[in-house]
Design an enzyme around this catalytic site. Structure first.
Site, PDB file in Angstrom:
ATOM      1  N   ARG A 281      -6.145   9.113  12.695  1.00 42.09           N
ATOM      2  CA  ARG A 281      -7.481   9.213  12.131  1.00 42.09           C
ATOM      3  C   ARG A 281      -7.729   7.969  11.279  1.00 42.09           C
ATOM      4  NH1 ARG A 281      -7.940  12.193   8.279  1.00 42.09           N
ATOM      5  NH2 ARG A 281      -5.872  13.074   8.038  1.00 42.09           N
TER       6      ARG A 281
ATOM      7  N   TYR B 290      -8.284   8.631  20.028  1.00 43.08           N
ATOM      8  CA  TYR B 290      -7.217   9.367  19.345  1.00 43.08           C
ATOM      9  C   TYR B 290      -7.708  10.744  18.871  1.00 43.08           C
ATOM     10  CZ  TYR B 290      -4.167  11.260  15.928  1.00 43.08           C
ATOM     11  OH  TYR B 290      -3.392  12.159  15.251  1.00 43.08           O
TER      12      TYR B 290
ATOM     13  N   GLY C 277      -7.658  13.167  16.353  1.00 43.93           N
ATOM     14  CA  GLY C 277      -8.445  13.554  15.178  1.00 43.93           C
ATOM     15  C   GLY C 277      -9.822  12.901  15.122  1.00 43.93           C
TER      16      GLY C 277
ATOM     17  N   LYS D 242     -11.328  18.314  12.960  1.00 43.09           N
ATOM     18  CA  LYS D 242     -11.638  17.866  11.608  1.00 43.09           C
ATOM     19  C   LYS D 242     -13.147  17.658  11.415  1.00 43.09           C
ATOM     20  CE  LYS D 242      -7.248  17.483  10.586  1.00 43.09           C
ATOM     21  NZ  LYS D 242      -6.603  18.481   9.725  1.00 43.09           N
TER      22      LYS D 242
ATOM     23  N   HIS E   8      -8.833  23.415   4.617  1.00 46.76           N
ATOM     24  CA  HIS E   8      -7.718  22.784   5.335  1.00 46.76           C
ATOM     25  C   HIS E   8      -6.454  23.603   5.051  1.00 46.76           C
ATOM     26  CE1 HIS E   8      -5.479  18.680   6.083  1.00 46.76           C
ATOM     27  NE2 HIS E   8      -5.448  19.453   7.134  1.00 46.76           N
TER      28      HIS E   8
ATOM     29  N   SER F 240      -0.904  15.963   3.942  1.00 42.07           N
ATOM     30  CA  SER F 240      -0.008  15.701   5.072  1.00 42.07           C
ATOM     31  C   SER F 240       1.395  15.357   4.558  1.00 42.07           C
ATOM     32  CB  SER F 240      -0.562  14.603   5.961  1.00 42.07           C
ATOM     33  OG  SER F 240      -0.857  13.489   5.196  1.00 42.07           O
ATOM     34  N   ALA F 241       2.376  15.544   5.446  1.00 42.83           N
ATOM     35  CA  ALA F 241       3.789  15.275   5.151  1.00 42.83           C
ATOM     36  C   ALA F 241       4.384  16.246   4.132  1.00 42.83           C
ATOM     37  CB  ALA F 241       4.005  13.831   4.699  1.00 42.83           C
ATOM     38  N   CYS F 242       3.852  17.463   4.092  1.00 45.38           N
ATOM     39  CA  CYS F 242       4.415  18.484   3.211  1.00 45.38           C
ATOM     40  C   CYS F 242       4.939  19.690   4.004  1.00 45.38           C
ATOM     41  CB  CYS F 242       3.383  18.960   2.208  1.00 45.38           C
ATOM     42  SG  CYS F 242       3.014  17.740   0.930  1.00 45.38           S
TER      43      CYS F 242
ATOM     44  N   THR G 198       2.810  22.758   9.074  1.00 47.68           N
ATOM     45  CA  THR G 198       3.025  23.473  10.332  1.00 47.68           C
ATOM     46  C   THR G 198       4.342  24.256  10.280  1.00 47.68           C
ATOM     47  OG1 THR G 198       1.756  21.797  11.493  1.00 47.68           O
ATOM     48  CG2 THR G 198       3.131  23.202  12.853  1.00 47.68           C
TER      49      THR G 198
ATOM     50  N   ASP H 198      -3.639  24.902  10.485  1.00 49.31           N
ATOM     51  CA  ASP H 198      -4.365  23.749   9.945  1.00 49.31           C
ATOM     52  C   ASP H 198      -5.675  24.098   9.241  1.00 49.31           C
ATOM     53  OD1 ASP H 198      -4.439  20.941   9.545  1.00 49.31           O
ATOM     54  OD2 ASP H 198      -5.856  20.704  11.197  1.00 49.31           O
TER      55      ASP H 198
ATOM     56  N   ASN I  32       3.128   9.161  14.330  1.00 52.41           N
ATOM     57  CA  ASN I  32       2.032  10.136  14.371  1.00 52.41           C
ATOM     58  C   ASN I  32       1.793  10.634  15.796  1.00 52.41           C
ATOM     59  OD1 ASN I  32      -0.090  11.683  13.222  1.00 52.41           O
ATOM     60  ND2 ASN I  32      -1.597  10.155  13.879  1.00 52.41           N
ATOM     61  N   SER I  33       2.831  10.619  16.632  1.00 47.20           N
ATOM     62  CA  SER I  33       2.661  11.157  17.987  1.00 47.20           C
ATOM     63  C   SER I  33       2.499  12.670  17.890  1.00 47.20           C
ATOM     64  CB  SER I  33       3.852  10.776  18.864  1.00 47.20           C
ATOM     65  OG  SER I  33       5.054  11.211  18.280  1.00 47.20           O
ATOM     66  N   ARG I  34       1.856  13.252  18.878  1.00 51.88           N
ATOM     67  CA  ARG I  34       1.398  14.635  18.760  1.00 51.88           C
ATOM     68  C   ARG I  34       1.711  15.478  19.986  1.00 51.88           C
ATOM     69  NH1 ARG I  34      -1.657  15.975  13.903  1.00 51.88           N
ATOM     70  NH2 ARG I  34      -1.573  14.027  12.734  1.00 51.88           N
TER      71      ARG I  34
ATOM     72  N   ARG J  61       3.550  17.255  -3.027  1.00 43.99           N
ATOM     73  CA  ARG J  61       4.901  16.666  -3.055  1.00 43.99           C
ATOM     74  C   ARG J  61       5.044  15.965  -4.393  1.00 43.99           C
ATOM     75  NH1 ARG J  61       8.685  14.217   0.701  1.00 43.99           N
ATOM     76  NH2 ARG J  61       7.733  15.233   2.482  1.00 43.99           N
TER      77      ARG J  61
ATOM     78  N   GLY K  49      12.975  27.452   5.864  1.00 45.36           N
ATOM     79  CA  GLY K  49      12.904  28.921   5.862  1.00 45.36           C
ATOM     80  C   GLY K  49      13.094  29.525   4.481  1.00 45.36           C
TER      81      GLY K  49
ATOM     82  N   ASN L 175      11.794  28.759   1.864  1.00 50.12           N
ATOM     83  CA  ASN L 175      10.534  28.861   1.120  1.00 50.12           C
ATOM     84  C   ASN L 175      10.007  30.295   1.106  1.00 50.12           C
ATOM     85  OD1 ASN L 175      10.614  26.139   0.566  1.00 50.12           O
ATOM     86  ND2 ASN L 175       9.405  25.565   2.360  1.00 50.12           N
TER      87      ASN L 175
HETATM   88  C1  OXD Z   1      -4.194  16.057   9.546  1.00 50.12           C
HETATM   89  C2  OXD Z   1      -3.952  16.714  10.839  1.00 50.12           C
HETATM   90  O1  OXD Z   1      -4.197  14.823   9.484  1.00 50.12           O
HETATM   91  O2  OXD Z   1      -3.928  17.954  10.859  1.00 50.12           O
HETATM   92  O3  OXD Z   1      -4.397  16.772   8.564  1.00 50.12           O
HETATM   93  O4  OXD Z   1      -3.807  16.027  11.854  1.00 50.12           O
HETATM   94 MN    MN Z   2      -4.597  18.845   9.046  1.00 46.45          MN
END
Ligand code: OXD
Ligand code: MN
Length: 597
Positions: free
Chosen positions: A76, A202, A204, A211, A231, A253-255, A258, A282, A380-382, A413, A507, A509
């Site tokens: 994005r 891409y 997003g 989004k 979100h 992101s990065a927390c 998913t 999401d 950031n591959s999906r 974080r 887990g 958490n």
């Molecule tokens: C984000 C996503 O960037 O869900 O939040 O891809």
């Molecule tokens: Mn997201």
């Protein structure tokens, strides 16, 4: 206008708009997406014949495909994302803004004849279950088969949607055009129910239901109509007596969002009969129910997840969901098996492979400091996966009325500032806690390490209007929910003085979720501290994990000095948001400062 197949609506407003967009972009053919299997199969074949998709090993990955985007088009692009309200102040200081008249004119030039020699696909889709009070409808016009096939996974798309299309539908126009990064635009016109995206391929930026619609446009609709688009993941925690309580949670992101959405309970809990169900990973749309509680749906129908790091340990449920009917974007292609691979999948990178750019790849060249150029899969591959293919998908996934939310959880974080978990005093204070959410940058992200980025409610890039007005809407909603969820904040990333994580995460958490739900049920006491209610050590279950009592005390401690430092940063952020920050939140900030002494 000449459709190749029967139009799926007779609504003149919808048809006139398609006609106008077609006369601008000038495609050779116009095809309505029915999303019937024969149509989809023909599109997959066509995309394979042009190289847009690669069909993967049918035995190992049935009905799965690989796609590569242009190398300059892999994420994005916030700098090229715009909220085009008539008045600049309505988009606010956090969003990029272009005057809508100017923006339409600028993009019209880019769309002009952009589909010559191409097909325009007309995708009718719903966000939410068709016919549900939550559902909203849209049409995306696109010149990309990849977009069609992804939208069919990510939304409820196809012929059944036709009868729901009326003057309120969301108009989405996407063209890859020339993929020129300097003329890439992701533009939202919330006052016109319109999204224009050009020069990107891409996810997003181009899967306009996600989004663009379900967060940016929907947040604006929600403000005007009295509901919320957030979100947030939604999960259900089932206890041994069969009762399921639902939690909605927002993380930058990065927390590990998913991973949390699909959490596998540790053995200690699973043996007793606890289970976690995933409703969404999401996005959540939330409304006040007749019973006075807040109810939520996941408006999406699939997962567009980050592949690297997904493995049997971190997220076996997500991995299982990618084993059939999935589309992989920018991952590594294992040529010997015609399968896919990514960093963190396992310790066995393919020896005969193409990297995410489609070049011959030698796994021995991998350098953590230069992932973009040396990794097999782009960071950031999906994967695009069908939600129903996830083993822990909630039985309520398709419930048009959604699920009742007991707790809202915000997270970030933070090395020191935030304790493992705390509860806000009430809805207003909880809104404040959401407004000051932040994450510190990690070594994984570009730029300096440990820089605090404020990301209120994890919505910084996704609010379709002024951030201060968005917070005011949160406060308004609080007044309208007779029986509101309790609001919490968690931090899985607390470190010791050497920078090691002191909480095992993943887990485990679940132990924190158990305290959160116990609080919601009035079954756990808590310490009142300057920042909120914090657990007593005895109420966080440590059985079966290697976390000492001292470490738990550290995890739950409040570092007053770093909070005081944070206050200064919050003040700066509030002044950046500007003059629409609600007085109530400014007062919360003052009160916090006073309590910290
Ligand atoms: C984000 C996503 O960037 O869900 O939040 O891809
Ligand atoms: Mn997201």
């Amino acid at each position: 206008m000449k459709f190749e197949n029967k139009a799926l609506t007779e609504n003149k407003y919808v048809l006139d708009w398609i006609e106008e967009m077609a006369s601008l972009t000038n495609p050779d053919r116009i095809v309505w997406i029915t999303a019937r299997e024969d149509q989809l199969e023909a599109l997959r074949k066509e995309a394979c014949s042009t190289g847009e998709l690669t069909k993967l090993n049918e035995e190992l990955l049935p009905n799965c495909y690989l796609h590569r985007t242009a190398v300059n088009d892999v994420a994005r692009v916030e700098a090229r994302t715009f909220i085009c309200t008539r008045k600049k102040e309505d988009a606010g200081n956090i969003n990029n803004w272009i005057d809508p008249v100017e923006c339409y004119a600028r993009l019209t030039k880019l769309y002009k004849n952009s589909m010559v020699g191409r097909t325009m696909y007309v995708i009718p889709y719903a966000m939410g279950q068709l016919g549900s009070q939550f559902a909203k409808y849209g049409v995306e016009l696109t010149d990309s088969i990849y977009v069609v096939l992804n939208m069919v996974i990510m939304t409820r798309a196809g012929e059944a949607v036709g009868k729901y299309l009326d003057e309120n539908f969301i108009k989405g126009l996407h063209s890859k055009a020339t993929l020129d990064p300097d003329n890439r635009y992701i533009c939202h016109f919330p006052e016109d129910n319109t999204i224009w995206s050009v020069n990107s391929g891409y996810g997003g930026n181009v899967l306009l239901g996600k989004k663009c619609f379900a967060l940016r446009i929907a947040s604006y609709l929600g403000k005007n109509e009295g509901w919320m688009a957030e979100h947030m993941l939604i999960l259900g925690l089932q206890s041994p007596d069969g009762v399921i309580k639902y939690i909605a949670a927002a993380f930058p992101s990065a927390c590990g969002k998913t991973n949390l959405a699909m959490l596998i309970p540790p053995e200690y809990y699973s043996k007793k009969g606890y289970k976690i169900w995933c409703v969404g990973d999401d996005i959540a749309w939330l409304r006040v129910g007749h019973d006075g509680r807040l109810w939520a749906i996941n408006p999406e129908n699939g997962f567009f997840g980050v592949a690297p790091g997904t493995n049997e340990h971190s997220n076996p449920n997500a991995l299982a969901a990618t084993k059939r009917d999935a589309i992989f974007t920018n991952v590594c292609h294992d040529l010997d098996n015609n399968t896919v691979w990514w960093e963190g999948l396992n310790d066995d990178p393919p020896k005969n492979a193409l990297n995410w750019k489609g070049e011959k790849w030698d796994y021995r060249s991998y350098d953590k400091a230069d992932k973009i150029n040396t990794s097999g899969a782009h960071p950031n591959s999906r994967f695009t996966a069908v939600a129903k293919n996830c083993p822990c998908v909630s039985p309520e996934f398709d419930n048009p009325d959604g699920v009742p939310i007991s707790a809202i959880v915000f997270g970030g974080r933070r090395a020191k500032t935030a304790p493992l978990v705390y509860q806000s005093f009430d809805w207003q204070h909880g809104t404040f806690v959401g407004s000051i959410m932040a994450s510190e940058t990690t070594a994984a992200a570009a730029g300096a390490i440990g820089v605090v980025r404020r990301d209120p409610m994890a919505m910084r890039p996704f609010v379709g209007y002024d951030m201060g007005d968005y917070w005011a809407h949160w406060l308004e909603m609080g007044k309208k929910i007779p029986d509101p969820p309790k609001i919490f904040h968690v931090n899985w990333f607390r470190t010791d003085d050497e920078g090691h994580f002191i909480w095992p995460g993943f887990g485990e958490n679940m132990r924190v979720l158990m305290w959160i739900l116990a609080r919601c049920d009035g079954k756990a006491e808590a310490k009142k501290t300057p920042i909120g209610y914090v657990p007593y050590e005895k109420d966080i279950n440590l059985e079966g994990i290697d976390v000492s009592d001292e470490t738990l005390t550290e995890l739950l401690s409040i570092d007053t000095a770093s909070w005081k430092e944070d206050i200064e940063n919050i003040k700066e952020f509030y002044s950046l948001v500007g003059d629409r920050v609600p007085e109530e939140l400014k007062e919360e900030l003052k009160a916090l400062e006073k309590r910290l002494g």
